[in-house]
Design a protein around this motif. Sequence first.
Motif, PDB file in Angstrom:
ATOM      1  N   ARG A  23      85.486 -47.936 -67.552  1.00  0.00           N
ATOM      2  CA  ARG A  23      86.683 -48.615 -68.038  1.00  0.00           C
ATOM      3  C   ARG A  23      87.898 -47.677 -68.041  1.00  0.00           C
ATOM      4  O   ARG A  23      88.977 -48.052 -67.613  1.00  0.00           O
ATOM      5  N   GLU A  24      87.680 -46.414 -68.510  1.00  0.00           N
ATOM      6  CA  GLU A  24      88.802 -45.466 -68.523  1.00  0.00           C
ATOM      7  C   GLU A  24      89.334 -45.251 -67.111  1.00  0.00           C
ATOM      8  O   GLU A  24      90.509 -45.180 -66.878  1.00  0.00           O
ATOM      9  N   TYR A  25      88.381 -45.158 -66.166  1.00  0.00           N
ATOM     10  CA  TYR A  25      88.823 -44.904 -64.808  1.00  0.00           C
ATOM     11  C   TYR A  25      89.719 -46.031 -64.319  1.00  0.00           C
ATOM     12  O   TYR A  25      90.692 -45.826 -63.616  1.00  0.00           O
ATOM     13  N   ARG A  26      89.374 -47.246 -64.714  1.00  0.00           N
ATOM     14  CA  ARG A  26      90.130 -48.408 -64.223  1.00  0.00           C
ATOM     15  C   ARG A  26      91.588 -48.325 -64.614  1.00  0.00           C
ATOM     16  O   ARG A  26      92.441 -48.942 -63.980  1.00  0.00           O
ATOM     17  N   ASN A  27      91.897 -47.561 -65.666  1.00  0.00           N
ATOM     18  CA  ASN A  27      93.290 -47.422 -66.068  1.00  0.00           C
ATOM     19  C   ASN A  27      93.994 -46.278 -65.345  1.00  0.00           C
ATOM     20  O   ASN A  27      95.143 -45.982 -65.623  1.00  0.00           O
ATOM     21  N   ALA A  28      93.269 -45.610 -64.466  1.00  0.00           N
ATOM     22  CA  ALA A  28      93.893 -44.498 -63.728  1.00  0.00           C
ATOM     23  C   ALA A  28      95.069 -45.046 -62.931  1.00  0.00           C
ATOM     24  O   ALA A  28      95.047 -46.180 -62.459  1.00  0.00           O
ATOM     25  N   PRO A  29      96.140 -44.228 -62.787  1.00  0.00           N
ATOM     26  CA  PRO A  29      97.381 -44.756 -62.224  1.00  0.00           C
ATOM     27  C   PRO A  29      97.314 -45.126 -60.755  1.00  0.00           C
ATOM     28  O   PRO A  29      98.057 -45.971 -60.308  1.00  0.00           O
ATOM     29  N   ILE A  30      96.473 -44.501 -59.973  1.00  0.00           N
ATOM     30  CA  ILE A  30      96.475 -44.960 -58.583  1.00  0.00           C
ATOM     31  C   ILE A  30      95.158 -45.626 -58.246  1.00  0.00           C
ATOM     32  O   ILE A  30      94.134 -45.372 -58.870  1.00  0.00           O
ATOM     33  N   ARG A  31      95.221 -46.483 -57.286  1.00  0.00           N
ATOM     34  CA  ARG A  31      94.025 -47.214 -56.844  1.00  0.00           C
ATOM     35  C   ARG A  31      93.694 -46.678 -55.473  1.00  0.00           C
ATOM     36  O   ARG A  31      94.261 -47.112 -54.469  1.00  0.00           O
ATOM     37  N   PRO A  32      92.804 -45.730 -55.422  1.00  0.00           N
ATOM     38  CA  PRO A  32      92.691 -44.906 -54.220  1.00  0.00           C
ATOM     39  C   PRO A  32      92.162 -45.622 -52.979  1.00  0.00           C
ATOM     40  O   PRO A  32      91.375 -46.550 -53.071  1.00  0.00           O
ATOM     41  N   ARG A  33      92.665 -45.110 -51.865  1.00  0.00           N
ATOM     42  CA  ARG A  33      92.095 -45.472 -50.572  1.00  0.00           C
ATOM     43  C   ARG A  33      91.245 -44.295 -50.112  1.00  0.00           C
ATOM     44  O   ARG A  33      91.721 -43.144 -50.107  1.00  0.00           O
ATOM     45  N   VAL A  34      90.014 -44.597 -49.760  1.00  0.00           N
ATOM     46  CA  VAL A  34      89.052 -43.540 -49.427  1.00  0.00           C
ATOM     47  C   VAL A  34      88.514 -43.794 -48.026  1.00  0.00           C
ATOM     48  O   VAL A  34      87.948 -44.864 -47.764  1.00  0.00           O
ATOM     49  N   ALA A  35      88.707 -42.828 -47.140  1.00  0.00           N
ATOM     50  CA  ALA A  35      88.195 -42.998 -45.764  1.00  0.00           C
ATOM     51  C   ALA A  35      86.852 -42.297 -45.626  1.00  0.00           C
ATOM     52  O   ALA A  35      86.671 -41.160 -46.074  1.00  0.00           O
ATOM     53  N   ILE A  36      85.919 -43.000 -45.008  1.00  0.00           N
ATOM     54  CA  ILE A  36      84.614 -42.426 -44.690  1.00  0.00           C
ATOM     55  C   ILE A  36      84.714 -41.960 -43.250  1.00  0.00           C
ATOM     56  O   ILE A  36      84.859 -42.779 -42.329  1.00  0.00           O
ATOM     57  N   ILE A  37      84.688 -40.653 -43.064  1.00  0.00           N
ATOM     58  CA  ILE A  37      85.170 -40.130 -41.787  1.00  0.00           C
ATOM     59  C   ILE A  37      84.232 -39.067 -41.218  1.00  0.00           C
ATOM     60  O   ILE A  37      83.676 -38.257 -41.962  1.00  0.00           O
ATOM     61  N   ASN A  38      84.008 -39.142 -39.922  1.00  0.00           N
ATOM     62  CA  ASN A  38      83.323 -38.087 -39.164  1.00  0.00           C
ATOM     63  C   ASN A  38      83.416 -38.534 -37.714  1.00  0.00           C
ATOM     64  O   ASN A  38      83.084 -39.679 -37.399  1.00  0.00           O
ATOM     65  N   GLN A  39      83.889 -37.640 -36.845  1.00  0.00           N
ATOM     66  CA  GLN A  39      84.087 -38.061 -35.452  1.00  0.00           C
ATOM     67  C   GLN A  39      82.763 -38.200 -34.707  1.00  0.00           C
ATOM     68  O   GLN A  39      82.742 -38.701 -33.578  1.00  0.00           O
ATOM     69  N   LYS A  40      81.675 -37.743 -35.329  1.00  0.00           N
ATOM     70  CA  LYS A  40      80.358 -37.971 -34.709  1.00  0.00           C
ATOM     71  C   LYS A  40      79.881 -39.393 -35.024  1.00  0.00           C
ATOM     72  O   LYS A  40      80.106 -39.877 -36.137  1.00  0.00           O
ATOM     73  N   GLY A  41      79.213 -40.000 -34.071  1.00  0.00           N
ATOM     74  CA  GLY A  41      78.614 -41.315 -34.326  1.00  0.00           C
ATOM     75  C   GLY A  41      77.214 -41.137 -34.909  1.00  0.00           C
ATOM     76  O   GLY A  41      76.607 -40.061 -34.795  1.00  0.00           O
ATOM     77  N   GLY A  42      76.732 -42.147 -35.554  1.00  0.00           N
ATOM     78  CA  GLY A  42      75.348 -42.148 -36.037  1.00  0.00           C
ATOM     79  C   GLY A  42      75.072 -41.229 -37.208  1.00  0.00           C
ATOM     80  O   GLY A  42      73.935 -40.814 -37.425  1.00  0.00           O
ATOM     81  N   VAL A  43      76.099 -40.916 -38.003  1.00  0.00           N
ATOM     82  CA  VAL A  43      75.896 -39.989 -39.130  1.00  0.00           C
ATOM     83  C   VAL A  43      75.828 -40.716 -40.483  1.00  0.00           C
ATOM     84  O   VAL A  43      75.619 -40.084 -41.513  1.00  0.00           O
ATOM     85  N   GLY A  44      76.044 -42.024 -40.458  1.00  0.00           N
ATOM     86  CA  GLY A  44      75.965 -42.780 -41.716  1.00  0.00           C
ATOM     87  C   GLY A  44      77.307 -43.198 -42.293  1.00  0.00           C
ATOM     88  O   GLY A  44      77.381 -43.562 -43.473  1.00  0.00           O
ATOM     89  N   LYS A  45      78.369 -43.200 -41.470  1.00  0.00           N
ATOM     90  CA  LYS A  45      79.685 -43.649 -41.981  1.00  0.00           C
ATOM     91  C   LYS A  45      79.626 -45.110 -42.424  1.00  0.00           C
ATOM     92  O   LYS A  45      79.995 -45.443 -43.554  1.00  0.00           O
ATOM     93  N   THR A  46      79.191 -45.972 -41.497  1.00  0.00           N
ATOM     94  CA  THR A  46      79.181 -47.403 -41.803  1.00  0.00           C
ATOM     95  C   THR A  46      78.221 -47.693 -42.954  1.00  0.00           C
ATOM     96  O   THR A  46      78.562 -48.446 -43.884  1.00  0.00           O
ATOM     97  N   THR A  47      77.054 -47.093 -42.916  1.00  0.00           N
ATOM     98  CA  THR A  47      76.057 -47.321 -43.968  1.00  0.00           C
ATOM     99  C   THR A  47      76.624 -46.923 -45.328  1.00  0.00           C
ATOM    100  O   THR A  47      76.435 -47.622 -46.330  1.00  0.00           O
ATOM    101  N   THR A  48      77.345 -45.807 -45.353  1.00  0.00           N
ATOM    102  CA  THR A  48      77.938 -45.343 -46.614  1.00  0.00           C
ATOM    103  C   THR A  48      79.059 -46.277 -47.056  1.00  0.00           C
ATOM    104  O   THR A  48      79.125 -46.680 -48.224  1.00  0.00           O
ATOM    105  N   ALA A  49      79.940 -46.658 -46.109  1.00  0.00           N
ATOM    106  CA  ALA A  49      81.068 -47.540 -46.460  1.00  0.00           C
ATOM    107  C   ALA A  49      80.546 -48.877 -46.995  1.00  0.00           C
ATOM    108  O   ALA A  49      81.008 -49.373 -48.028  1.00  0.00           O
TER     109      ALA A  49
END
Length: 273
Positions: free
Chosen positions: A4-30
């Motif tokens: 609940r405290e976190y929900r009052n944090a001032p920004i609502r973050p955008r988080v990129a799941i990133i790695n230029q290699k394929g097959g490392v679990g980006k989509t699965t993690t996202a």
Amino acid sequence: MSSREYRNAPIRPRVAIINQKGGVGKTTTAVNMSAYLASLGYKTLLIDADAQANSSISYGLDTNELDGTFYDFLISGTPLRSIVKNTMIQQLDIIPSNDNLYAADLDLAQLDDSKSFDILFRKLEDCGREYDFTIIDSPPHLGPLTLNIMRAADALIVPLKADFLALQGLAILYKTFLRVKKSLHQKLCLLGILITMYTQSQNICRDVENDLKNTFGKLIFDNKIPQNVTVAESPSFRRPVMLHGPKSPGAQKYKDFTLEFLRKIYGAIENEQ
Ligand SMILES: Nc1ncnc2c1ncn2[C@@H]1O[C@H](COP(=O)(O)OP(=O)(O)O)[C@@H](O)[C@H]1O
Ligand SMILES: [Mg+2]
């Protein structure tokens, strides 16, 4: 800190799941962290920014039957609200993709230098920060679209498959992160590296983990995602592992990781202020 405290944090973050290699679990993690964030009560938007559309498919969307895609939002100026789709999880929406996104790198490369890296940032900012979290599933290369994603993100998570070649790609990604931070986006935060598809019994996994910890220390998330068949088969059932096999070791770890993510990003936001 409670959720609940976190929900009052001032920004609502955008988080990129990133790695230029394929097959490392980006989509699965996202896909899976979005599901857990939404289930914890956070209004979450998952952006499928990969032309392979694996996140969209994992949530059961037919990519040939979409009214609009991420490409239309990014390049053609289609409003977000006409593209966003609900998912089977109440608090989770998705901006889907399909293979028309393959054209985006070329389109972005043809724009003026000054505009070409911050078009996604400006478009998302123009929409306001309606969602508690925006999670961006990135493509497996470091072209103009990926640089736009880095510019638009507040924080990056790098999934890394614990195998022999893992560390090589990471050095290039880390250099790119430092360059983006210096020239485009000083507040960009590398939140952490998530070890995926881990098998405790394999020496190579333990060696990679030790190397990573020696080099990157606290950047490595405590939770490692195990190699797990229930995680692997969930996309074929068109749902996240939270619904497909909530008691499986993979589901449990994605849940623990999501809670660790919340603790970590809250600290990161505090440090920025
Ligand atoms: N923890 C896991 N256990 C088993 N299989 C996994 C796990 N994470 C990912 N996979 C499988 O590995 C493949 C690559 O994962 P994916 O998330 O699509 O990687 P990326 O998006 O980086 O290309 C997929 O077939 C996925 O189902
Ligand atoms: Mg992917």
